[in-house]
Structures are given as structure tokens and as C-alpha cells.
Design a protein around this motif. Sequence first.
Motif, PDB file in Angstrom:
ATOM      1  N   VAL A 920       0.943  -1.107  -0.106  1.00 28.62           N
ATOM      2  CA  VAL A 920      -0.010   0.118   0.026  1.00 28.62           C
ATOM      3  C   VAL A 920       1.004   1.155  -0.175  1.00 28.62           C
ATOM      4  O   VAL A 920       2.029   1.287   0.362  1.00 28.62           O
ATOM      5  N   PRO A 921       0.242   2.397  -0.160  1.00 26.15           N
ATOM      6  CA  PRO A 921       0.960   3.742  -0.515  1.00 26.15           C
ATOM      7  C   PRO A 921       1.476   4.121   0.778  1.00 26.15           C
ATOM      8  O   PRO A 921       0.506   3.751   2.032  1.00 26.15           O
ATOM      9  N   GLY A 922       2.443   5.148   1.047  1.00 22.57           N
ATOM     10  CA  GLY A 922       2.879   5.723   2.156  1.00 22.57           C
ATOM     11  C   GLY A 922       1.796   6.827   2.529  1.00 22.57           C
ATOM     12  O   GLY A 922       0.876   7.151   1.703  1.00 22.57           O
ATOM     13  N   PRO A 923       2.241   7.964   3.511  1.00 19.99           N
ATOM     14  CA  PRO A 923       1.011   8.959   3.740  1.00 19.99           C
ATOM     15  C   PRO A 923       1.366   9.746   3.045  1.00 19.99           C
ATOM     16  O   PRO A 923       2.372  10.349   2.564  1.00 19.99           O
ATOM     17  N   PRO A 924       0.164  10.492   2.465  1.00 17.93           N
ATOM     18  CA  PRO A 924       0.290  11.836   1.994  1.00 17.93           C
ATOM     19  C   PRO A 924       0.799  12.934   2.893  1.00 17.93           C
ATOM     20  O   PRO A 924       0.812  12.744   4.138  1.00 17.93           O
ATOM     21  N   VAL A 945       5.077  10.138  -1.022  1.00 18.51           N
ATOM     22  CA  VAL A 945       6.454   9.791  -1.475  1.00 18.51           C
ATOM     23  C   VAL A 945       6.629   8.696  -2.068  1.00 18.51           C
ATOM     24  O   VAL A 945       7.046   8.016  -3.186  1.00 18.51           O
ATOM     25  N   TYR A 946       6.307   7.496  -1.309  1.00 11.17           N
ATOM     26  CA  TYR A 946       6.181   6.109  -1.575  1.00 11.17           C
ATOM     27  C   TYR A 946       4.730   5.546  -1.691  1.00 11.17           C
ATOM     28  O   TYR A 946       3.941   5.835  -1.331  1.00 11.17           O
ATOM     29  N   SER A 947       4.905   5.319  -3.092  1.00  9.00           N
ATOM     30  CA  SER A 947       3.418   4.957  -3.867  1.00  9.00           C
ATOM     31  C   SER A 947       2.955   3.390  -3.483  1.00  9.00           C
ATOM     32  O   SER A 947       2.147   2.975  -3.957  1.00  9.00           O
ATOM     33  N   GLY A 948       3.978   2.727  -2.893  1.00  5.97           N
ATOM     34  CA  GLY A 948       3.498   1.281  -2.921  1.00  5.97           C
ATOM     35  C   GLY A 948       4.027   0.412  -4.126  1.00  5.97           C
ATOM     36  O   GLY A 948       4.712   1.090  -5.018  1.00  5.97           O
ATOM     37  N   ARG A 949       3.383  -0.670  -4.264  1.00  6.51           N
ATOM     38  CA  ARG A 949       3.845  -1.569  -5.488  1.00  6.51           C
ATOM     39  C   ARG A 949       3.094  -0.919  -6.979  1.00  6.51           C
ATOM     40  O   ARG A 949       3.495  -1.272  -7.924  1.00  6.51           O
ATOM     41  N   THR A 950       2.152  -0.354  -6.683  1.00 10.64           N
ATOM     42  CA  THR A 950       1.355   0.100  -7.642  1.00 10.64           C
ATOM     43  C   THR A 950       0.854   1.677  -7.503  1.00 10.64           C
ATOM     44  O   THR A 950       1.116   2.145  -6.443  1.00 10.64           O
ATOM     45  N   ASN A1001      -4.060   2.451  -3.426  1.00 11.18           N
ATOM     46  CA  ASN A1001      -3.766   1.888  -4.771  1.00 11.18           C
ATOM     47  C   ASN A1001      -4.434   0.496  -5.045  1.00 11.18           C
ATOM     48  O   ASN A1001      -5.216   0.142  -4.300  1.00 11.18           O
ATOM     49  N   GLN A1002      -3.780  -0.236  -5.908  1.00  8.83           N
ATOM     50  CA  GLN A1002      -4.773  -1.440  -6.230  1.00  8.83           C
ATOM     51  C   GLN A1002      -4.308  -2.431  -5.127  1.00  8.83           C
ATOM     52  O   GLN A1002      -5.213  -3.370  -4.719  1.00  8.83           O
ATOM     53  N   ALA A1003      -3.422  -2.013  -4.324  1.00  5.36           N
ATOM     54  CA  ALA A1003      -3.137  -3.051  -2.949  1.00  5.36           C
ATOM     55  C   ALA A1003      -4.020  -2.755  -1.775  1.00  5.36           C
ATOM     56  O   ALA A1003      -4.336  -3.760  -0.945  1.00  5.36           O
ATOM     57  N   GLY A1004      -4.368  -1.502  -1.707  1.00  6.10           N
ATOM     58  CA  GLY A1004      -5.261  -0.843  -0.652  1.00  6.10           C
ATOM     59  C   GLY A1004      -5.056   0.241  -0.197  1.00  6.10           C
ATOM     60  O   GLY A1004      -4.247   1.036  -1.017  1.00  6.10           O
ATOM     61  N   VAL A1005      -5.461   0.298   0.939  1.00  8.83           N
ATOM     62  CA  VAL A1005      -5.491   2.021   1.583  1.00  8.83           C
ATOM     63  C   VAL A1005      -4.292   1.950   2.500  1.00  8.83           C
ATOM     64  O   VAL A1005      -3.997   1.092   3.177  1.00  8.83           O
ATOM     65  N   GLY A1006      -3.336   3.101   2.159  1.00 10.74           N
ATOM     66  CA  GLY A1006      -2.204   3.347   2.936  1.00 10.74           C
ATOM     67  C   GLY A1006      -2.212   3.787   4.076  1.00 10.74           C
ATOM     68  O   GLY A1006      -3.304   4.100   4.872  1.00 10.74           O
TER      69      GLY A1006
END
Length: 1567
Positions: A920-924, A945-950, A1001-1006
Motif C-alpha cells: 500500500v502507499p505511504g502517507p500523503p 513519496v512512497y506509492s507502494g507497488r502500484t 492503490n490496487q493493493a489497498g489503503v495506505g
Amino acid sequence: MMSLPFYQKSHQHYDLSYRNKDLRTTMSHYQQEKKRSAIYTHGSTAYSSRSSAAHRQESEAFSQASAVSSQQQAAQAYSLGASQFSRGTDVSRKTASAYDYGYSHGLTDSSLLLEDYSAKLSPQPKRAKRNLLPGEETENLPGNYMVPIYSGRQVHIGGIRDTEEERIKEAAAYIAQRTLLASEEELTASKKSTASKQSKISKQATSTLQREETFEKKSRSVAIREKAEELSLRKTLEDTQAYHGKLNEDHLLHAPEFIIKPRSHTVWEKENVKLHCSVAGWPEPRLTWYKNQVPINVHAHPGKYTIESRYGMHTLEINKCDFEDTAQYRASAMNVQGEVSAYASVVVKRYKGELDETRLHAGASMPLSFAVTPYGYASKFDIHFDDKFDVSFGREGETMSLGCRVVITPEIKPFQPEVQWYRNGAPVSPSKWVNMNWSGDRATLTFSHLNKEDEGLYTIRVRMGEYYEQYSAYVFVRDADAEIEGAPAAPLDVVPLDANKDYIIISWKQPAVDGGSPILGYFIDKCEVGTDSWSQCNDTPVKFARFPVTGLIEGRSYIFRVRAVNKTGIGLPSRVSEPVAALDPAEKARLKSRPSAPWTGQIIVTEEEPTEGVIPGPPTDLSVTEATRSYVVLSWKPPGQRGHEGIMYFVEKCDVGTENWQRVNTELPVKSPRFALFDLVEGKSYRFRVRCSNSAGVGEPSEATEVTIVGDKLDIPKPPGKIIPSRNTDTSVVVSWEESKDAKELVGYYIESSVVGSGKWEPCNNNPVKGSRFTCHGLTTGQSYIFRVRAVNAAGLSDYSQDSEAIEVKAAIAAPSPPYDITCLESFRDSMVLGWKQPDTTGGAEITGYYVNYREVIGGVPGKWREANIKAVSDAAYKIDNLKENTVYQFQVSAMNIAGLGAPSAVSECFKCEEWTIAVPGPPHSLKLSEVRKSSLVLQWEPPVYSGRTPVTGYFVDLKEASAKDDQWRGLNEAAIGNKYLRVQGLQEGVSYVFRVRAINQAGVGKPSDLAGPVVAETRPGTKEVVVNVDDDGVISLNFECDQMTPKSEFVWSKDYVPTDDSPRVEVESKGNKTKMTFKDLGTDDLGIYSCDVTDTDGIASSYLIDEEEIKRLLALSQEHKFPTVPTKSELAVEILEKGQVRFWMQAEKLSGNAKVNYIFNEKEIFEGPKYKMHIDRNTGIIEMFMEKLQDEDEGTYTFQIQDGKATGHSTLVLIGDVYKTLQKEAEFQRQEWIRKQGPHFAEYLSWEVTGECNVLLKCKVANIKKETHIVWYKDEREISVDEKHDFKDGICTLLITEFSKKDAGFYEVILKDDRGKDKSRLKLVDEAFQELMTEVCRKIALSATDLKIQSTAEGIRLYSFVTYYLDDLKVNWSHNGTGIKYTDRVKSGVTGEQIWLQINEPTPNDKGKYVMELFDGKTGHQKTVDLSGQAFDEAVAEFQRLKQAAIAEKNRARVLGGLPDVVTIQEGKALNLTCNVWGDPTPEVSWLKNEKPLASDDHCSLRFEAGKTAFFTITGVSTADSGKYGLVVKNKYGSETSDFTVSVFIPEEEARKGASEPQKGDQKSK
């Protein structure tokens, strides 16, 4: 006779024969005095309390004094006598107590006063008189006094109010002190006499002491002494009344002052504690004890407190202390001059194990080193100011309040802080101008009437124990508006500098504003205290800011004020000075030091005559203390040799180079050793000297002064130099300067400012400031100013300094505040990405970068800080490399601007450096809140800054109330949004919220972001919004204005919250606090949200939504502006004027000077000529066209075409068919009307009016008439004759018709005529018009009806009402108890004249009730009611019965119906037959009278009564004896009646003789 001092010879109370009168009276009543042993015992006991040893010491002092010089003798005796003062005060104390008692009871006879007082002594200890001198100063008190015995007038003083008692005592003290001054001089003279005389006095004193040891026997000396005391008290009472009007409360009085302050105590429980204090002041202060600011009530706590006041020492004793007595105690002393307080703390300690832990502050823990302090158990107090007052601006005469909330932690309720206000470092005391208040958590300082004296730096200092905090802000007071434009402002700080009997020197400060022209000088006004009458002290203005005021009355108090004058006029007066008395300083000192005792020391009574007067010697130390161009002040010391009486002075002057001495004060001697000389020639040189005088003569002159040149000795200061302004805040500038060189008696400086290029100078301060630095407030942000300074002293104001350099007003640059909320945005094996929030304040300059430091944390122990970047980073995020994997780090960030590096942020949380492998992505990050309103706001953020795998596909926004728990977060959007902003709606006003954002993202909520907020949903005052505007050229723009910009603020425009710096579709222009975004070609590509942010502010921003509907509206508006039309207020219209002229007109909203109009008729342009007149009023926008007459060919269409610049407009009016014909007829009618009005005519045609008397008045109003004008009235074409000729003065013609009825119906006409023509007016009063008039007449008649009244008659009861007059058209209906009355023979209704009545014959109880008479005028019924019941009915019936019986009696009464003549003349011998008819029921009895005597029937006179109806009177042959007066009397039970007649019998011969004699009698009568 002994010689008297010259200043006592004119006193009314002084008795020249007191030696012969009072002394003889005293000796003759010597034996009688023995009977009054009570007062003698009391008085002599008090007197003998001074031991014989004391008297012996005094005698030895006189004996020893003979061996030394006269001056040393006096000093030694004075000292030795004063040493007994403490023992001798018993006599004075008791005498003064009696004196006080007498005043409180209105007594004047001192003997009675003392006797009554001794008889009513209280067992309680008497309060000691005030002694304001320390013990060591009592040696300087005078010891022995020689008082003359004198008499005075007795004046009864009664009804003295409590508020006047202190003033009376002050006056008595003053008179007594003044009397003792002469006695003191007498003592000095007596001690300078020969040694033999001193020996004699010593022996006399010794013998007196011996005689006093046996006080049961009263000697002559004791009696004289008592008489002296008695007379002295009497004189004091008399002088009190005489002096009461002269002595006012002024600087003779002084405020309380603590000599000894109470001391704090720490005691154990169950112990007693005493607080002591001593206070001085005049009048004697009243002292009150407080516990924690609450007055102590002894009666509310019996046995707990004991309050005593003895001999000037005040004591508060607290018995058996317990822990509740731990408090702050205050002693407050107050008199008319003010109030002063002293504080002490009492701490009650408990034994070990008994500590009351409830006294500790909630949540506070007690340290090991905890100790009890006077302010509770807290060892330190934190004092914080909230809601503080800021720099304030006021105007003279206004009210102002300064205040702030004080927060003290820990809070200990029993203890209150000490709050003190200061102005320019000096404590502020309460006065009639200033009031201070402490409400428990808020301190306020209120000015009831601002003056320039109140301007300055105000500081509030709050002290709690040993800790205090203070806060300061400046108060500026502007001048009040001048009554005369251009007049100078009011001076300030009017202060009396020097006061004595002859003059008072007044000083003041010059104002900063001169009104535009130099100040020519000042006028000084004085006013006696207690009056409101001001008088001017100087005839010509004085320029020097000090002036001696003369012509004062000794002992009176005065207040002063000063007014400035320039060539325009006199300005407003200053604030009045404090009151000051015209008294010598020595006398003031004596009154202040010993205000309560009539005298102190010993009294020695001597029978010798006072010594002869001694001519005083010359004064010493004569000098010129002050010299100006207007006056010169001299000062000297009194001579050593001056006798025992008072002295006065004569001042002399002479020109330099001559010995021609001239006396200056020839009319009035000077009483005090100071004098002010006026009327000296400026620039001329003089010398001065002084002589003393008394009753013995004038002494030698003093040594002359040095040469004195008349002129100002004090120079005006030089102007200051090097004026340097420097930035301070966005509304203030700090100005510094070099002080004036060689300035003497400098008062301060005035600073002025001017906007560059304006040429107008404004004062920055109205109260001179000292020093060389001042902060000028109240300036306009962004404006450029220059400054100048000038100095001021008593001589005047200096020239202005040179103008400073220009400076722009903006805040001084400072380093930025620390960044905050450091968070980890992304983490790798050996690096981490940090993010943070920008500082709240940038320090007035743009942030140029950030520096990041980090440190390792191993085992919870942080290491040393290291620099992460050498070069500043510009973004609020930074990637730190070369970190150790799986190591914990802490970070801190510092911001920098051109002023330097700011303080570092708070240390961040611990972050572990490790590779993030989550899907999942990092925090806004960089969340930002803007456009905060009461129900909405805008939230913006940056992607993680970190968007995760997708990649990130959207965001979720959550919010909760700031005080809510973490489980109360709620989402604002159900579906993820792709924008990086969101407008949050539906907020509750006044509630504080926090927000967070999560990426998906596609993996879920960060992970959620850091919190944004808290922020309160509110619309701040002054909030402005973006406004759309379309200018005259059709250009569309968005506009925004901000009033809260800082010098470094900038406008940033965005579309959909993305900056539009490089957008080719818009153009941005910003100037000052305004900005404009202009659309080059508005279209669908411009759809979106346009926002404007203001940098370096507290989030000021606004936005505007342009959607498809808004684009359509704006484009239409733009088209209208490109091709404008002339707006009209009214379309083309037509109206008929007075002469039948026709006016076509229309009105445009606005016309310029170039506007043109084309006039079109039936599609052809028409122009001005004989038929058409055109006119355009460009100021009002009215366009007109006039035609004299409408003809048939003028029927058609009219159009006005307007051309005003590029704007056009037109308006059309169609006049055809019936519309045109109607207009044409109206125009012709108006033309005929105008012709008619050229001669006499009717301004108002004939009409009618019904008057209050119900008459009909026909009236009309005429105009344009003259004397020859006639008026004729007609009815039905027949002229009506009018009694009076109308004079037309009021223009009203009337015809009055009284009692109007149907016969008056018809056609009425009135005609006006003269040589100019005629006019007529007709009024139809038939049919409906007549009926309408009759209805109104009937209505008026109905309204005139009186209230129904009840009248009893012989037939029954009548109800009636009167009207003005009655008409048959007025319908009358009667009702009884709501039911219409049916008329019968018993109940009838009718009208008699103006009376409308209802007759009820033979009333019965059924006739009781409410009767209503309704008068119907044809439209409305008018009712009158009466209640015929109860007592009203009973009384009416009773009256009816009475009248009925009276009618029956009258009907059946016996009466003579007729037949008897009044006189019967008959010839002797004839027969007399008379017959008359009588009536009565029952049949009456008949009797006859002759000459008032009964007459019986006989043969000669036959009297008969037949059938009960006819009476016969017959005399067969009359004779002269039958002549006389006869009467027929008829009588029955209902009454009687007598009918008289006279019978005259004559003889024919006698008649002839009588006929012959009648003419002779007639002739005699005519004569």
C-alpha cells in the motif's frame, strides 16, 4: 493699655479691654468657681499629672539660661521644656478630647463643654490624638507658651454634619497654630529679658508648683489658668466659624502614609498573632483591615478578631489561629486625599502528620523540599497575561479602558495577587480621572475623561509572592477638536510649583500642536475651590511656561488652568491643576506635622504686660531666584531680630547707576519671604532690597541684590540632531536622535511624522518624552514617512530638527519560527525521506531553505547531532542518505531567511531506517488548510513519496472534532477522489476539527497522513472573497483584495489549486493589496475553480467557481458591455401642462456631455422651430419636447433616439385613435381652464359641509379676485339675498343654511364676475345628492344628542334627550332590555321641540330595565342608553307618586272659577247683585269677608250658595256704609282660594263736585 501687634488691631474678635473685663469677671466669680469642683478636679488632675520634678526642671532651665547669651538661653529652655512634652500632653489630650466632644454636640461654652464631658466619661479607653512626629522629633517642639487672656463673642455652632467635622477640626487646628506662632515669639522675647526678671519668673513658677500640690484649694493662678483654657477653647470655636469658609481641602492635606507597615508572621495552630502598623496623614486616615481582600467584620466573628487603635498605632489580633487563618491581610488607610495599603501574610503551620492535603492545587504533587510560603504551598507561580490591551489611541474628553486577563498557576483561591499599574515607570493612583479594578481574574484601568497628561507607556505588574510578571503598551491621546479652527491645542501638566500667602507660581508644558501659526503666549486662569467662577490672571499672554499668580486671599484654595493663544484665537483650556492654598510653606508644615492639637507644650500665665514692640532687623540672604521678561521673583530669610509679633515686608528697586530707591508694594505689604515683581522694563538692569516692618516701625533695608537684567535667563533649547528612523512593526517605526546640546531644564521632546510628498505633519506624541528614542505608532503599512523632532523647556519649543530619511512602514525582519510535525515519508535500507510543515511565521522575509539534523538513538539513549545537509534545501521534504539499516534516528529541522537561521524544531519521533516493502502507499504529506469559513474549508495535500507497488489511484479524507477520541474518525468521501484537494462542506460553526488523508492503490489503503489542524470553523472578521468583474470594454476578470498583508506577502493564483503562473489564457496583475486575474478569451477551457492565496499570512485565501452557467452569464454581460445601451429610468411619456401645452419626455440613467438626441415623428426627423421646442438636461438625464397645441395632423408615432458615446438607446410612444383623441380633448380642456383662470375664478368649486351646530354650509374657494369682484348666489335660478357682503380676504365664500330640511333641496349656483370676466360653480342638492347631505345632517344631529335622562311627571316616567334640532328624516327607535317597544296609550314616544322623549304612564315593576334610544341617520344608528332599575327606578316612581298626588290635589282643590269683578262702583240706593261659580271635590264650603272680617247673611246683605256650584251676593239698597273690600272664600280638604273685589258706593252730587275738583288737583300735580 498694652500695645497690640498691628495685624491684630483690625481683628473683630479682639477685645481691647480684656484685661479690665474678663480678669475682673474671673476674680469676682472666684468663689463661685469652687462649686464647680467636678471640672476643677478633672482639669487640675490632668494638669498636675505633670510631676513637680518636671516643673522643677523647667525652673532650673530658666535659671541656667541667665548665664549665657539670650539666644542660647532660649534654646536651652526650649529644649528642656520640650523634654517634658510627653508628660504634659495629658492636659492637652483631655482638653482636646473635651474639645472634640463639644464639637460633636454643638457646644460653644467651654466651661459647660468640659463639665458635661467629665460627667459622661466612658469607661472605654479614649482614643489618643494624632501625633505624626517620630519620638526623636519631639525635642524640636515648643515647650512653654505665654498666652494672653482675652474674651471673644460666643457663637452657637449646632447641627455640624459628620462630613464637616473634619474640616472644622482642620480649621480649628490652623487658627490655634497661628495663635501659638505669636505666643512662641512672645516666649522668645521673654527669655531675652534681664536675669532678674528670669529669676522672678522662676520663683513664680516654683511657687505655683507648690500651690498645685494641694489641688483641693484653688488659688488665683490656677483659676486664671483654667480661665485661659476656657477662653482659648471659646476663641477656637469662634475662629472656626470665621475661618471655615476660607480653608479648603488642598495641599495642606496629605494622603495617608505608613510609618510602620505590618509584618508577615508564621505561627503554629492555637497561637495568637498580632499585626501592627502606624499610619500618618491629614485628615486622620481611617484604617480598615482586610483578609484576602474582604473586610474583617469583628461582630461576625466574635472573639476571633480584636482591632484596636491607640496613639496612632493600629493593631489586629487573631486569636487561636487555625489553618483557615492562613491568608493575605491588608491594612487600608484612607482619607480625602487618597488611599494606601500595606500587606502582610499569616501562615498557620500544623504539627507533623496533620497536613491538610486539600489545600494543595489539584493535580500538583508536593516536592521533597516543599515549604510553606506566605502565598500557600506552591513554591513557584506562573503568571500569564491573556486578552491583553494593545497600543491604544484616544482623544481628549473620551473614555478609555485598558485591561487584560491574568492567569496564575497554580491557582490558590484564598490568595489574590497584588496588581499595580504604572505610567512611564511611576505608579498610577486612583483619582477622579483614573479608576482601577480587579475582578479576580481580570485587571482593568479606566480613564473617565482622557487628557494628554494620560499619554504614556502603561505597565501592569502582577505580583504573587516573590514572583511577578508585567506587560506594557503605549497609550496615545490626541488633541480634542478646537472650537476655533486654527487655534492651538491645550497645554498640559499644569502644576503649582511654589505657594505662599502672596503668590503661587504655576508651571505647564507647551502643547505639540500650535494650530498652524506660532503660539504667541498663554493665559492663566484661576478659580477658588468651591466655586465655578474662573478669572483670567494675566492681561497679556506670557511666553515663559511659568508664571506667578498674585492677588490671592490668604488661606483660600485655588485651582488653575492654562490656555494657549495664536493669531487665530485662543485654544481649549488645559486640565485643571490640583488645588493649592495661599499659605506659607512653614504654616503648611506646621499644619501637616501637628494638625489635631490646639496647642502643645506648657502654658505659663503671666500678669505682666507684654513687652513693647521691637523694630525688626533687615532680612538676610536676599536673592533673585527667577527672572524672565515678564517678572522677577525675589526670595529672602526673615530677620533674626523681629520682636514677638508678626512682620511684613516692603520691596524696593532702583535702576543700576542710581541710588533712587522706589518702593514696589506701596499699597499692600508682603506677608511671606518671597515676592514676584511685574511691570519691569525688558532689557533694563535693576537692583532690589527688602525692609521689614511691624507695629513698632519699619526696619533697615537688606543688602541689595546683584545687578539683574530683566529678560529670560533660560534659553530655548537647540534642535536635536541625527534623526534616525528604523523599522519596528507593520504599523510603527522607532525614531532615535541626538539630544539637544547644552539644554537646561529640558522637559522633553515632541516627534512629528509626515507621509512623503504630502507636506502635512502630524504629532506622534502629545506629551513630551524624555530620552533619545521613541516608538511612533499608528502608521499606515506600506507608506513611506519622514520624521522630525524638537525639544521643549519652560522657555519654549526649539526649532525643528532636520527631516529624517524616508522609511517604509513594514515589520522588521526576523528569523523564522521553527518548522513542526516532522514525519517519515519513505524509508529505504540506508536512507529516509522526511517531510515537515512550514513555520507559522516567516519573520517578515521569504524562507530561503531548511537545514536538517539527525542523531542515532541506541538503547533509548540519543547520541550527538549531525548535519544532514550542508546546502539549504528549498522544499519541505528531504532525503537523508548514508544511514545505517535497522538503526533508530531522531531529526530536527531549522528554517532560514535573509535574517538568519531560526530556532530548530522540536525533536521528532524515533524513526527506524528500514526498507519499506509494503504494497500500500505511504502517507500523503504537506497538508494545507485554506479558505476557512463558518461552514466550509479547503484541504490540500501532496501525494505520498512512497506509492507502494502500484501507482496511487485516489485519496480518502477523514475528519473528526479535535476533542473527539480516535475511534470517532469519519470519512468525507465514499469513493476515492483523484484530486489533491477537497472542499469540505457542512461544518458546524465554532467547532474545532482535525483532518487526515489516506492514499489508495490496487493493493489497498495506505497509512494516514499527519493531522491537519485543529482549525475552528469560523468566518473571521474582515474576510473578503474573490469578485468577478466585467469592465466597460467587456473584459472579464477575477479580483481579490486583502487588508492583512505583510510587507512580504504575495498573491498566488491557482486553477484547481495548481498555480497558473505560466498559463497563456490568463494574465495576473497585482498592486498593493489588490490583485486581478484577467481572462484573455473566456471559454470552456477555462472551466474550474480559481483560487487566490496570500502568502505570509494566517491562511488568507478565497476561490471562485466558473462553471458552464457562469460562463454563459459572463459572456452575455461582456457582450452587453462591449455594445452598451443607454439605460433609462423612464420610457417616453406624454403629459398635458397648465396652458394646454403638450410635453413629451423621458429620462435616462446617465448622460454625458456629448450625448445627442434625434426626435422622430412618423419616421421623419423633426427639428426645433415654432411648433416644436426641444430640451436636454444632461445632469438629470431628462429629454423633453414641447408642443403648444395638438392638431389632427399630429396623430402618429413619436420616437426619441439617444447616442451617448458608443452607447445607444431609444424610446417610442404611439398616439393614434381614441388615445390621441382623449389626449387632444384633455389638452383643449386645460387650455380653456388656463383662460378661465385669467379672471376671477374658483380655485375650489362649490361644496357643502355640515357644521357642529347641524347647519349646512355651502362654500367655495376663489382666486384672482379684486375689490370690484362681485359674488351672487342662486337657488333654482333665483337669486338669494345675502345679508353681508363678502370681503374675500381669506378667499373662501360661504352660504349658511340653518335647520336644513327638504324645503332646502334644489340647485345652487354661485357666480363670480368683474370686468375681466366671470366664472360660476353649481351644486346639485336633489335626489341622491340631497339624500347624502340629509344623511350627514342627521348624523350630526344624532351625534349632538345628549345622554338619556329620567324625569318623573304626574302621569308617569319620562326618558328624554335633547338634540340641536329635529328632522323627520332622523328615525327614532326605542328598545327595552333589547326588545323594541310597542307603543300604547300607556307607553308613548314623541318629539317636542328639540326634546326626544319616551313617556311611561303609570309605571310598574315590569318597566324596570335598560332603555336604548337609537337615532338612525339613514346609514348608521347612534345609540343612547339609560338604566331604569334599582335605586333610579325607585326614586323615579316615588317622585311620580308625589307628583300624581299633587296633581289630584290641584285638580280637586276648591277654587273660584269666575264671575266676580275686581271693582264694583254703584250709586247709593241701587241694588247690587253678584254671582260667581265655584268648584271643588268635595263641594267646598263658602264664606264671605268684608274688610278682612267675616260677613254674615242678613236682610240687607243676602249670601247664598246653591247646588254646590254658584254663590250669590245681593245687597238690596246700597249705602256708603257698604263700601269696602269683600272676599269670597272657598275651601275643601284639598285647599282654599279667596277672590277679592271692592265695592265703591257714590252719591251723585258728590260725583259732580269731584268732577269739578279733579282739574285743579291735576294742575297742582303738574306743578
